[in-house]
Design a protein around this motif. Sequence first.
Motif, PDB file in Angstrom:
ATOM      1  N   ALA A  39      -9.117  12.707  11.737  1.00  0.00           N
ATOM      2  CA  ALA A  39     -10.096  13.539  10.818  1.00  0.00           C
ATOM      3  C   ALA A  39      -9.955  15.018  10.714  1.00  0.00           C
ATOM      4  CB  ALA A  39     -11.485  13.373  11.422  1.00  0.00           C
ATOM      5  N   LYS A  40      -9.724  15.459  11.886  1.00  0.00           N
ATOM      6  CA  LYS A  40      -9.430  16.868  11.992  1.00  0.00           C
ATOM      7  C   LYS A  40      -8.261  17.442  11.087  1.00  0.00           C
ATOM      8  CE  LYS A  40     -11.732  17.624  16.323  1.00  0.00           C
ATOM      9  NZ  LYS A  40     -11.459  18.021  17.949  1.00  0.00           N
ATOM     10  N   ARG A  41      -7.337  16.544  10.816  1.00  0.00           N
ATOM     11  CA  ARG A  41      -6.442  16.838   9.982  1.00  0.00           C
ATOM     12  C   ARG A  41      -6.413  16.334   8.529  1.00  0.00           C
ATOM     13  NH1 ARG A  41      -0.995  14.485  13.086  1.00  0.00           N
ATOM     14  NH2 ARG A  41      -0.251  15.316  11.169  1.00  0.00           N
ATOM     15  N   ASN A  42      -7.748  15.944   8.252  1.00  0.00           N
ATOM     16  CA  ASN A  42      -8.055  15.531   6.946  1.00  0.00           C
ATOM     17  C   ASN A  42      -7.202  14.519   6.448  1.00  0.00           C
ATOM     18  OD1 ASN A  42     -10.296  17.517   6.598  1.00  0.00           O
ATOM     19  ND2 ASN A  42      -8.584  19.038   6.277  1.00  0.00           N
ATOM     20  N   CYS A  43      -6.948  13.530   7.222  1.00  0.00           N
ATOM     21  CA  CYS A  43      -6.284  12.357   6.885  1.00  0.00           C
ATOM     22  C   CYS A  43      -7.162  11.196   6.544  1.00  0.00           C
ATOM     23  CB  CYS A  43      -5.113  12.003   8.038  1.00  0.00           C
ATOM     24  SG  CYS A  43      -4.148  10.644   7.610  1.00  0.00           S
ATOM     25  N   GLN A  92       0.948  -1.148  -0.184  1.00  0.00           N
ATOM     26  CA  GLN A  92       0.257  -0.112  -0.014  1.00  0.00           C
ATOM     27  C   GLN A  92       0.908   1.412   0.033  1.00  0.00           C
ATOM     28  OE1 GLN A  92      -3.347  -0.536  -0.494  1.00  0.00           O
ATOM     29  NE2 GLN A  92      -2.386  -2.770  -0.205  1.00  0.00           N
ATOM     30  N   ILE A  93       1.975   1.117   0.140  1.00  0.00           N
ATOM     31  CA  ILE A  93       3.126   2.401   0.428  1.00  0.00           C
ATOM     32  C   ILE A  93       2.965   3.022  -1.169  1.00  0.00           C
ATOM     33  CG2 ILE A  93       5.190   3.037   0.375  1.00  0.00           C
ATOM     34  CD1 ILE A  93       5.850   1.003   2.402  1.00  0.00           C
ATOM     35  N   GLY A  94       2.602   4.387  -1.034  1.00  0.00           N
ATOM     36  CA  GLY A  94       2.677   5.028  -2.196  1.00  0.00           C
ATOM     37  C   GLY A  94       1.196   5.362  -2.501  1.00  0.00           C
ATOM     38  N   LYS A  95       0.219   4.711  -1.911  1.00  0.00           N
ATOM     39  CA  LYS A  95      -1.178   4.836  -1.904  1.00  0.00           C
ATOM     40  C   LYS A  95      -1.765   5.624  -1.057  1.00  0.00           C
ATOM     41  CE  LYS A  95      -1.158   0.236  -4.369  1.00  0.00           C
ATOM     42  NZ  LYS A  95      -1.745  -1.159  -4.353  1.00  0.00           N
ATOM     43  N   GLY A  96      -1.070   6.216  -0.130  1.00  0.00           N
ATOM     44  CA  GLY A  96      -1.811   6.830   0.968  1.00  0.00           C
ATOM     45  C   GLY A  96      -0.924   6.742   2.348  1.00  0.00           C
ATOM     46  N   LEU A  97      -1.193   7.373   3.315  1.00  0.00           N
ATOM     47  CA  LEU A  97      -0.440   7.393   4.397  1.00  0.00           C
ATOM     48  C   LEU A  97      -1.009   6.550   5.840  1.00  0.00           C
ATOM     49  CD1 LEU A  97       0.312  11.325   4.591  1.00  0.00           C
ATOM     50  CD2 LEU A  97       1.655   9.513   3.769  1.00  0.00           C
ATOM     51  N   PHE A  98      -2.300   6.205   5.742  1.00  0.00           N
ATOM     52  CA  PHE A  98      -2.925   5.521   6.956  1.00  0.00           C
ATOM     53  C   PHE A  98      -3.773   4.580   6.315  1.00  0.00           C
ATOM     54  CE2 PHE A  98      -5.674   4.985  10.362  1.00  0.00           C
ATOM     55  CZ  PHE A  98      -4.877   5.416  11.684  1.00  0.00           C
ATOM     56  N   PHE A  99      -3.577   3.284   6.929  1.00  0.00           N
ATOM     57  CA  PHE A  99      -4.411   2.151   6.341  1.00  0.00           C
ATOM     58  C   PHE A  99      -4.922   1.575   7.478  1.00  0.00           C
ATOM     59  CE2 PHE A  99      -1.292   3.084   3.248  1.00  0.00           C
ATOM     60  CZ  PHE A  99      -1.874   3.140   2.136  1.00  0.00           C
ATOM     61  N   GLN A 100      -5.956   0.662   7.422  1.00  0.00           N
ATOM     62  CA  GLN A 100      -6.759  -0.059   8.574  1.00  0.00           C
ATOM     63  C   GLN A 100      -7.093  -1.276   7.957  1.00  0.00           C
ATOM     64  OE1 GLN A 100     -10.587   1.410  10.073  1.00  0.00           O
ATOM     65  NE2 GLN A 100      -9.749   0.947  12.116  1.00  0.00           N
ATOM     66  N   GLY A 101      -6.735  -2.314   8.504  1.00  0.00           N
ATOM     67  CA  GLY A 101      -6.811  -3.723   7.921  1.00  0.00           C
ATOM     68  C   GLY A 101      -8.138  -4.645   8.198  1.00  0.00           C
ATOM     69  N   GLY A 102      -8.584  -3.956   9.433  1.00  0.00           N
ATOM     70  CA  GLY A 102      -9.895  -4.810  10.134  1.00  0.00           C
ATOM     71  C   GLY A 102      -9.761  -5.884  10.970  1.00  0.00           C
ATOM     72  N   PHE A 103     -10.636  -6.601  11.443  1.00  0.00           N
ATOM     73  CA  PHE A 103     -10.508  -7.815  12.340  1.00  0.00           C
ATOM     74  C   PHE A 103     -11.666  -8.179  12.410  1.00  0.00           C
ATOM     75  CE2 PHE A 103     -12.104  -4.082  14.936  1.00  0.00           C
ATOM     76  CZ  PHE A 103     -13.189  -4.672  15.357  1.00  0.00           C
ATOM     77  N   THR A 104     -11.604  -9.563  12.957  1.00  0.00           N
ATOM     78  CA  THR A 104     -12.824 -10.413  12.975  1.00  0.00           C
ATOM     79  C   THR A 104     -12.533 -11.448  14.245  1.00  0.00           C
ATOM     80  OG1 THR A 104     -14.052 -12.140  11.682  1.00  0.00           O
ATOM     81  CG2 THR A 104     -11.536 -12.414  11.242  1.00  0.00           C
ATOM     82  N   TYR A 105     -13.592 -12.371  14.355  1.00  0.00           N
ATOM     83  CA  TYR A 105     -13.453 -13.254  15.432  1.00  0.00           C
ATOM     84  C   TYR A 105     -13.392 -14.651  15.075  1.00  0.00           C
ATOM     85  CZ  TYR A 105     -14.212  -9.185  18.669  1.00  0.00           C
ATOM     86  OH  TYR A 105     -13.919  -7.946  19.213  1.00  0.00           O
ATOM     87  N   PRO A 106     -12.729 -15.458  15.967  1.00  0.00           N
ATOM     88  CA  PRO A 106     -12.552 -16.974  15.741  1.00  0.00           C
ATOM     89  C   PRO A 106     -14.052 -17.621  15.871  1.00  0.00           C
ATOM     90  CG  PRO A 106     -11.967 -16.402  18.129  1.00  0.00           C
ATOM     91  CD  PRO A 106     -12.173 -15.102  17.614  1.00  0.00           C
ATOM     92  N   PRO A 107     -14.249 -18.574  14.856  1.00  0.00           N
ATOM     93  CA  PRO A 107     -15.568 -19.476  14.772  1.00  0.00           C
ATOM     94  C   PRO A 107     -15.522 -20.441  15.789  1.00  0.00           C
ATOM     95  CG  PRO A 107     -13.797 -20.268  13.104  1.00  0.00           C
ATOM     96  CD  PRO A 107     -13.270 -19.171  13.891  1.00  0.00           C
ATOM     97  N   ILE A 108     -15.672 -20.016  17.318  1.00  0.00           N
ATOM     98  CA  ILE A 108     -15.671 -20.896  18.201  1.00  0.00           C
ATOM     99  C   ILE A 108     -16.959 -20.525  19.040  1.00  0.00           C
ATOM    100  CG2 ILE A 108     -13.118 -20.907  18.561  1.00  0.00           C
ATOM    101  CD1 ILE A 108     -13.226 -18.939  20.851  1.00  0.00           C
TER     102      ILE A 108
END
Length: 287
Positions: free
Chosen positions: A177-181, A103-119
């Motif tokens: 968000a206030k920094r428009n990032c 993702q480097i070069g496509k932005g400055l801040f990324f979030q990959g997300g999360f999930t929970y185990p199927p138990i």
Amino acid sequence: MLSILIPVYNYNILPLVEQLHREATALHVPFELLVCDDASTQVFHQKQIEQLPHTRWLTNRVNQHVAYTRNRLLNEAQYPWILLLDADVQPISTTFIQNYLNQIGKGLFFQGGFTYPPIDPTEHSSLRLTYGRTIEQYKHLHSCCNLFFNQEKLQLTFDASITEYGFEDTLFFLALAKRNCEVIQINNPVIHQSTESNQTYLERSKQACWGLVELIQKGKIRPQEAQLSHVYQQLLKYRLTFFLSLLSALLGSHIQRNLLGKKPSMLGFKWFKLLEYHKANQVIQKN
């Protein structure tokens, strides 16, 4: 190039560290892996982790909470790109780090997300898992458990004045968000492996409700910036908060019993937080 940062408190992070270290080493990129223990009462595999190349273990002398600990890690990091993870997660992909580096070069801040185990949840740990599966994993914008960003350019910090559970992540994203990032969400999730008991999570949720009222009183969060306080403001507007006092007296104990049981109601959990916020608001307003 990359600093991998993990704050930890009373949790065995050896499997997480080993997976990350193995992948980063195979990529042949400059990296470091920093762990900061927040004065844990139980420490797992510290020496084994410290022996890994390009790895450092830091320790807070007294418990400082996660915001302070994350700031300490950010200050210690030597590379521009940061991979910030919570201790109780495990990457799903075997190319987890590479997915972020792409993702480097496509932005400055990324979030990959999360999930929970199927138990299947147990009766004593059903609340955290049910909430995570049905609500949290689909509304994770204000979660810092899996982030990748350029600290050299953004110079981000957490509000270390928050020393109890709740809303340090919300404040972090509001400042962003206030920094428009732009927060770019990509499909690079981790599994959140919480083993928190119902009683502990309910108590922490209560703590967060009271903390939110204090943050609003201090002007750090506006009521409309958090869903809980926004709903409460609407009830205040139409003079309906008396209904919350009535509901607490009639059904408060029933709601709590349900949340401590095997099949907690998420509607009940919403009511629980609203009732706790109402109690906190009444107490703090009087003071």
